[in-house]
Design an enzyme around this catalytic site. Sequence first.
Site, PDB file in Angstrom:
ATOM      1  N   ASP A 179      -4.862   3.227   8.488  1.00 20.08           N
ATOM      2  CA  ASP A 179      -6.241   3.029   8.938  1.00 20.08           C
ATOM      3  C   ASP A 179      -6.490   1.659   9.568  1.00 20.08           C
ATOM      4  O   ASP A 179      -7.444   1.504  10.338  1.00 20.08           O
ATOM      5  CB  ASP A 179      -7.204   3.202   7.760  1.00 20.08           C
ATOM      6  CG  ASP A 179      -7.332   4.647   7.337  1.00 20.08           C
ATOM      7  OD1 ASP A 179      -6.724   5.512   7.990  1.00 20.08           O
ATOM      8  OD2 ASP A 179      -8.036   4.912   6.345  1.00 20.08           O
TER       9      ASP A 179
ATOM     10  N   ALA B 119      -4.427  10.879   8.505  1.00 23.39           N
ATOM     11  CA  ALA B 119      -3.212  10.972   7.701  1.00 23.39           C
ATOM     12  C   ALA B 119      -2.022  11.302   8.601  1.00 23.39           C
ATOM     13  O   ALA B 119      -0.909  10.801   8.406  1.00 23.39           O
ATOM     14  CB  ALA B 119      -3.387  12.056   6.641  1.00 23.39           C
ATOM     15  N   GLN B 120      -2.269  12.131   9.601  1.00 23.65           N
ATOM     16  CA  GLN B 120      -1.216  12.541  10.518  1.00 23.65           C
ATOM     17  C   GLN B 120      -0.640  11.332  11.259  1.00 23.65           C
ATOM     18  O   GLN B 120       0.581  11.173  11.375  1.00 23.65           O
ATOM     19  CB  GLN B 120      -1.820  13.540  11.514  1.00 23.65           C
ATOM     20  CG  GLN B 120      -0.834  14.195  12.420  1.00 23.65           C
ATOM     21  CD  GLN B 120      -1.523  15.183  13.376  1.00 23.65           C
ATOM     22  OE1 GLN B 120      -0.851  15.801  14.175  1.00 23.65           O
ATOM     23  NE2 GLN B 120      -2.827  15.344  13.292  1.00 23.65           N
TER      24      GLN B 120
ATOM     25  N   LYS C 128      -4.348  24.649   6.940  1.00 25.98           N
ATOM     26  CA  LYS C 128      -4.724  23.387   6.303  1.00 25.98           C
ATOM     27  C   LYS C 128      -3.934  23.193   5.004  1.00 25.98           C
ATOM     28  O   LYS C 128      -3.431  22.111   4.717  1.00 25.98           O
ATOM     29  CB  LYS C 128      -6.232  23.414   6.045  1.00 25.98           C
ATOM     30  CG  LYS C 128      -6.788  22.253   5.278  1.00 25.98           C
ATOM     31  CD  LYS C 128      -7.225  21.128   6.185  1.00 25.98           C
ATOM     32  CE  LYS C 128      -7.761  19.954   5.366  1.00 25.98           C
ATOM     33  NZ  LYS C 128      -7.562  18.675   6.008  1.00 25.98           N
TER      34      LYS C 128
ATOM     35  N   GLU D 179     -15.997  18.174   5.283  1.00 27.83           N
ATOM     36  CA  GLU D 179     -15.120  18.768   4.260  1.00 27.83           C
ATOM     37  C   GLU D 179     -15.734  18.636   2.865  1.00 27.83           C
ATOM     38  O   GLU D 179     -15.629  19.543   2.036  1.00 27.83           O
ATOM     39  CB  GLU D 179     -13.736  18.105   4.305  1.00 27.83           C
ATOM     40  CG  GLU D 179     -12.976  18.435   5.601  1.00 27.83           C
ATOM     41  CD  GLU D 179     -11.503  18.095   5.516  1.00 27.83           C
ATOM     42  OE1 GLU D 179     -11.165  17.038   4.959  1.00 27.83           O
ATOM     43  OE2 GLU D 179     -10.682  18.900   6.005  1.00 27.83           O
TER      44      GLU D 179
ATOM     45  N   ASN E  86       1.325  -1.593  -4.824  1.00 25.67           N
ATOM     46  CA  ASN E  86       0.152  -0.704  -4.758  1.00 25.67           C
ATOM     47  C   ASN E  86      -0.764  -0.978  -5.938  1.00 25.67           C
ATOM     48  O   ASN E  86      -0.310  -1.329  -7.029  1.00 25.67           O
ATOM     49  CB  ASN E  86       0.591   0.767  -4.766  1.00 25.67           C
ATOM     50  CG  ASN E  86      -0.530   1.704  -4.326  1.00 25.67           C
ATOM     51  OD1 ASN E  86      -1.097   1.532  -3.256  1.00 25.67           O
ATOM     52  ND2 ASN E  86      -0.865   2.676  -5.162  1.00 25.67           N
TER      53      ASN E  86
ATOM     54  N   GLY F 196       0.812  -1.203   0.000  1.00 24.32           N
ATOM     55  CA  GLY F 196       0.000   0.000   0.000  1.00 24.32           C
ATOM     56  C   GLY F 196       0.849   1.257   0.000  1.00 24.32           C
ATOM     57  O   GLY F 196       1.769   1.402   0.796  1.00 24.32           O
ATOM     58  N   ALA F 197       0.521   2.169  -0.923  1.00 23.55           N
ATOM     59  CA  ALA F 197       1.250   3.434  -1.002  1.00 23.55           C
ATOM     60  C   ALA F 197       0.374   4.569  -0.499  1.00 23.55           C
ATOM     61  O   ALA F 197       0.230   5.611  -1.132  1.00 23.55           O
ATOM     62  CB  ALA F 197       1.739   3.699  -2.423  1.00 23.55           C
TER      63      ALA F 197
ATOM     64  N   VAL G  30      -3.274  -6.837  -3.843  1.00 15.95           N
ATOM     65  CA  VAL G  30      -2.948  -7.874  -2.873  1.00 15.95           C
ATOM     66  C   VAL G  30      -4.221  -8.670  -2.599  1.00 15.95           C
ATOM     67  O   VAL G  30      -5.261  -8.089  -2.283  1.00 15.95           O
ATOM     68  CB  VAL G  30      -2.428  -7.253  -1.559  1.00 15.95           C
ATOM     69  CG1 VAL G  30      -2.159  -8.349  -0.520  1.00 15.95           C
ATOM     70  CG2 VAL G  30      -1.168  -6.437  -1.826  1.00 15.95           C
TER      71      VAL G  30
END
Lengths: 397, 397
Positions: free
Chosen positions: B298, B314-315, B374, B171, B37, B10-11, B81
């Site tokens: 995740d 993401a952080q 942001k 968002e 990926n 995974g990328a 995968v």
Amino acid sequence: MALPKILVLGAGYGGLMTTVGLQKELNQQEAEVTLVNLNSYHHVTTKLHEPAAGTLPSEYAKVDIDSVLDRNKVRFIQDKVTQVDPDKKEVQLDGGETLSYDYLVFGLGSAPETFGIKGLLDHAYFIRNLNGARLIREHMEKAFAEYNTLEEKRDDLLTIVIGGAGFTGIEYVGELVDRLPELCREFDIPREKVRLVNVEAAPTVLPGFDKELVDYAVKYLEERGVEFRISTPIEECTPEGVILKGGEKIDAATVVWTGGVRGNPLLEEAGIETARGRVKVDEYLRAPGYEDFFVVGDSSLIFNEEERPYPPTAQMATQQGQYLSKNLVAKLRGGSMQPFSFDLKGTLASLGRGSAIGIAFGKKFFGGKASFLKRVNDWRWFYLIGGLSLMFKKAKF
Amino acid sequence: MALPKILVLGAGYGGLMTTVGLQKELNQQEAEVTLVNLNSYHHVTTKLHEPAAGTLPSEYAKVDIDSVLDRNKVRFIQDKVTQVDPDKKEVQLDGGETLSYDYLVFGLGSAPETFGIKGLLDHAYFIRNLNGARLIREHMEKAFAEYNTLEEKRDDLLTIVIGGAGFTGIEYVGELVDRLPELCREFDIPREKVRLVNVEAAPTVLPGFDKELVDYAVKYLEERGVEFRISTPIEECTPEGVILKGGEKIDAATVVWTGGVRGNPLLEEAGIETARGRVKVDEYLRAPGYEDFFVVGDSSLIFNEEERPYPPTAQMATQQGQYLSKNLVAKLRGGSMQPFSFDLKGTLASLGRGSAIGIAFGKKFFGGKASFLKRVNDWRWFYLIGGLSLMFKKAKF
């Protein structure tokens, strides 16, 4: 004394040109002019292939009617015409209103000619108006977007069949060729996966056009990956694509029919004599048997000196509108009407943003020069209906 | 002697950050690094709501993996995968290849959490990857394009239901609010005909977020026409729209579910212990019971000091990738691994192009300032994986 009522149906080239001409010449005491149109805007039919392909935002292919009408001189009704009665001299609108007239200008445009091809009305898209043009673009883009979401790739999502290689068909194909690199980049699709197939029943693209120009167009488009099927009628259009005469089946999520137009069905329904829905008008653009029923644009049929019908074009409709407004003014003022004669100034077909072919001033033009002439011609239309200010607003320089 | 094999799956933020970190630190004689990926690009998950709304071309929400990898140091395989076997230390790819590893970094992202809502997987759209995001936009635009082509107007074509008022939901709604004027202009649709309905089962939007910031966001979006249904679970998603608890039925052509994520199903299938598909990793980010199986992003589950799980962000994934690449290098070189600790730098949610809310440097930010922070944060990500040149290419200043 009641003023004479001039009722114009349709704000296409013919109807809008007539209305703008009347508005310029007449004062409020001479006539009561009413224009009826389905939308609040005029769509520029000769540019619809651009929003259909996605190369132009729709605002450049339409003109708000309010921006060109003087409401002190012209009443505008946004509604759909449902019936025309030339004997009662009445017009029925969808909203319920009945309009009476002394002079009627019928410019409600065409209906698609499907030549009885099965499934076409149900499964193909048509470049007939701005709503339809935008729907084609969004349908095509959604198909492109869907492609990479599927585990089993469906190549039909990337196949576009264009039925008809007349002016609209060729101009639309030219725009698609321009649009594809951007579409492929946006949706991560290899260009070679996309197929554009232009199918034409006649033995040539752009039937009736100069052979050298036709060859130029075909070479230009073939070099950019367009596949032509000439002398090949479509037998059937299905939810999966098209079946061609001879049996070839092309799976295509997007089928666009540009194969021809017929006159507006309201004319036949009104009991007026038509040929493929079009009315062979007299020298004053009147429907046979009526002194006060004028037909302009795609629903009018005019023959040239060799007794062949002129194709319905914006150029023809514009000249009819210019002519008719002058003649109606003359008539209202007690003068006599002059016969209409069409002055073919040239014919230009675009092949995308930077190229075109055509004949103008008795000369052949190719490529960039033809493309420039074509654009000048677009600008001229904006100038005719809205002057310099509209031209500068709508022209893409 | 064979080199130790590090296999990164995974990328995303976690996998790509790990890979880029390894590539910086290691020389070719130290390890064999492979990245797998599905796509040839990394998609920027925190920006997907923008192409989904149509406010950003997709090129700004993706990074070609080739543009950040050094192929002399990392082997890249574009494939899916299909299976992970932590006991055999093997990974199966859809193309048929079997990869073995000494160290595995599992960063294959999440699956949508539907909480058993009927019909959601069949009829709703998901902002999970770039393909899905683009499809939402094209689906919505086609619905808008269709609206004016129909004689009987269908208001559901102009209704968008957003399930979930967490970060992604809010968002996305913010972007839609920005996009609508352009959409309405392009498709000749009165703005008041369009409905944006954000449905959230929890008693507040942005559950767990500071109340003052939440109130700011709700006011900002409500003033721009967004309807909220709070404390209102969706009972069912149908082809026509959604049915809410309490019985309200909303007809909507576009339903987008942003209501939550669970871990990647491959982990459960591999026999690893999970909670809602996520793996509670140890202090070295390892799956329980394995010395060589790391989980980032995740699918990893990490608890804060109050024993509550950190939300997957993401952080978090970025810090995990940075940490893991350093630790793997240390381990390869015979050093010892250090435990991971998450450093929450802040949380920002955009409300469209010009506004945002959030907490950073221990302070609350609103509006333009928050929006700027942001954007800086987006730029930082490009900088981390591709340096200044990538940052200048991808940042929209």
